[in-house]
Scaffold this active site. Structure first.
Site, PDB file in Angstrom:
ATOM      1  N   SER B 217       0.867  -1.194   0.000  1.00 57.94           N
ATOM      2  CA  SER B 217       0.000   0.000   0.000  1.00 57.94           C
ATOM      3  C   SER B 217       0.892   1.229   0.000  1.00 57.94           C
ATOM      4  CB  SER B 217      -0.950  -0.017   1.193  1.00 57.94           C
ATOM      5  OG  SER B 217      -0.258  -0.216   2.403  1.00 57.94           O
ATOM      6  N   GLY B 219      -0.324   4.586   0.007  1.00 59.41           N
ATOM      7  CA  GLY B 219      -1.091   5.786   0.316  1.00 59.41           C
ATOM      8  C   GLY B 219      -1.866   6.275  -0.881  1.00 59.41           C
ATOM      9  N   GLU B 221      -1.039   6.929  -3.721  1.00 59.50           N
ATOM     10  CA  GLU B 221      -0.626   6.380  -5.017  1.00 59.50           C
ATOM     11  C   GLU B 221      -1.189   4.989  -5.278  1.00 59.50           C
ATOM     12  OE1 GLU B 221       3.675   7.133  -4.845  1.00 59.50           O
ATOM     13  OE2 GLU B 221       2.861   8.992  -3.997  1.00 59.50           O
ATOM     14  N   GLY B 222      -1.901   4.433  -4.297  1.00 58.78           N
ATOM     15  CA  GLY B 222      -2.586   3.165  -4.526  1.00 58.78           C
ATOM     16  C   GLY B 222      -1.761   1.964  -4.118  1.00 58.78           C
ATOM     17  N   GLY B 248      -5.401   1.013   5.286  1.00 53.75           N
ATOM     18  CA  GLY B 248      -4.669  -0.250   5.241  1.00 53.75           C
ATOM     19  C   GLY B 248      -5.533  -1.422   5.673  1.00 53.75           C
ATOM     20  N   ASP B 249      -6.301  -1.241   6.719  1.00 55.95           N
ATOM     21  CA  ASP B 249      -7.146  -2.336   7.203  1.00 55.95           C
ATOM     22  C   ASP B 249      -8.276  -2.643   6.217  1.00 55.95           C
ATOM     23  OD1 ASP B 249      -5.500  -2.429   9.406  1.00 55.95           O
ATOM     24  OD2 ASP B 249      -6.806  -1.205  10.665  1.00 55.95           O
TER      25      ASP B 249
END
Lengths: 311, 311
Positions: B217, B219, B221-222, B248-249
């Site tokens: 991950s 952020g 930017e995918g 993230g979760d």
């Protein structure tokens, strides 16, 4: 026997972090320190260390209330806390390892319902039936009327106990009509509650409204006591800096012990200043340095104040 | 069925204060917000909101453990947390009303004894016997060996379940030999664990050491996904800022659901990016905005990466 009342008992938690960075993410180092707190619990801790066990009452609820009670048991303090449905509050002190400074967060506390308060008031006469002194300390939790302490002071007097009140704001003002034997605000609390600029005048105001004696804690400058039989300024032997909460609670413990023993005001005030000063260097309220206490007891300067200066 | 494992489950507490003043004393306004947390619990919350109930396991102990379990029950999440003697941890987020900024304090967690860990490992095959996917999320509590996740991954595979691992540092590295189906570090965790400067190279390292697929991950930017059948870069339709933990979760929840349903990597990644992006604006991890999720699902840009760029 002394009963201490802590209606807004707390679990005092201390986090140690490397340094407090606003808007940062902090790893709490080591296991957070937790112990039962709230002013009345701290007073009971000081009394127990003086060899004078006290009974702790007030409210405790939820998981935090259970943690408070577990810690009282571990500390050997007699637990007569009354259950409430809501979770008890925590206070959090974040200590920075880098500079030793503390940042404090106080939760408002468990809300007490009218039925829970009525139940406590009903039970209270039995709790204090053997008490010589009842200590009422700290803020009121959400849900209680501002004159809650007045009810408990009256019930204590009916049971033959003397009362010591350490609170602020409307909880203090609305308790005075019940005639507490001693009220112990600090100077800032006293001026804020009375709207006065002068500590002696403000103390006199509290007596006018019903307090039998007023003992004002003034930090490193010691205590000002205004009583029916005289007024004194009691000054510690050294200027110490540290924990003002701990010093205030130690002062209240000394006042309660002195009242229970029927000591003279001079003797009570010497002990109150010595015990407060011995608590100042201890980071946790409820602790004091026994060696400092012993050393300070004989070194408190006591000045009797002329009546004209105490209104 | 999906099982989420949170060995270091937490009670996530939020304090609102007027402004954070280092070394000041703060009144926490209103009732502190408390809810069960830890990454695996957040993943279960997202799955439940998608209509896909998961079983929550890991450790919970002491009064904080009870509060975690009470909140799972209140949220309708299936609780298979295993008791430990030590008190579970809290995470504290202090939110300043003045600027909305958050300051976070993470307690290290309940220490798990060798006997408690052995008991958990013994019980684990029964917990995952009906699982299609097992999600293992977050840091290891004090007391556990750094290869704790490897044991649970092997047991999951023996039970016929696929595994998704979201952790960092040695807990991540020492789990790779068990061959997790998907590992989902964020870019910073990935570079820190591998000592690489380049995300694609670092992801390839994790595959070399046993991970079957790596989804990084990044952020706003995918996601970068490196799998046996190809590599993709999946980009969200809008640049959003907010809660990276929650994003993230949510990503892990989408990966687990996609594995359980046997979706193609393209479909899994679109959903993971859409669900992550829909979680970013939500202040609490485990929440997502259902309308944004719906809107984003059809707008994720997916770019297949040439094999030469993914080592």
């Amino acid at each position: 026997m002394i009963v201490t009342v802590t209606l807004n008992a707390a679990l005092d938690v201390t986090y140690e972090v490397e340094a407090l960075i606003p808007h940062g993410s902090h790893r709490v180092t080591g296991v957070p320190h937790r112990r039962a707190g709230g002013k009345g619990v701290n007073v009971a801790r000081v009394l127990a260390a003086l060899g004078r066990p006290a009974l702790v009452t007030g409210f405790a609820g939820g998981p935090t209330g259970r943690a408070i009670r577990d810690d009282l048991r571990a500390a050997g303090l007699a637990d007569a806390l009354v259950p409430v449905a809501d979770d008890s509050r925590r206070t959090l002190t974040v200590v920075s390892r880098r500079d030793g400074d503390a940042t404090v967060f106080n939760e408002p506390g468990a809300t007490v319902s009218t039925a829970e308060w009525d139940g406590f008031v009903d039970r209270f006469p039995r709790l204090v039936q053997d008490a010589h002194v009842v200590v009422l300390s700290g803020s009121l939790p959400p849900g209680l009327p501002s004159d809650a302490y007045a009810d408990l002071i009256r019930a204590s007097h009916q049971a033959g106990a003397a009362t010591v009140l350490d609170t602020s704001g409307s909880a203090l003002l609305d308790a005075l009509s019940a005639g507490p034997d001693v009220v112990k605000p600090n100077a800032a609390e006293l001026l804020e509650a009375t709207g006065r600029q002068d500590v002696a005048r403000a103390a006199a105001d509290l007596r006018t409204h019903g307090a039998k004696a007023v003992v004002v804690s003034q930090g490193p400058e010691g205590l000002l006591a205004v009583t029916r039989t005289g007024s004194w300024h009691a000054v510690p032997p050294e200027r110490l800096s540290g924990n003002p909460t701990g010093a205030g609670d130690a002062c209240v413990a000394a006042l309660a012990a002195g009242l229970a023993d029927g000591l003279t005001w001079e003797a009570v005030l010497r002990e109150a200043v010595a015990l407060s000063a011995a608590a100042v260097p201890c980071p946790l309220a409820g602790d004091f340095d026994a060696r400092l206490h012993h050393r300070f007891r004989t070194h408190v300067a006591l000045e009797k104040i002329h009546a004209a200066h105490t209104y």
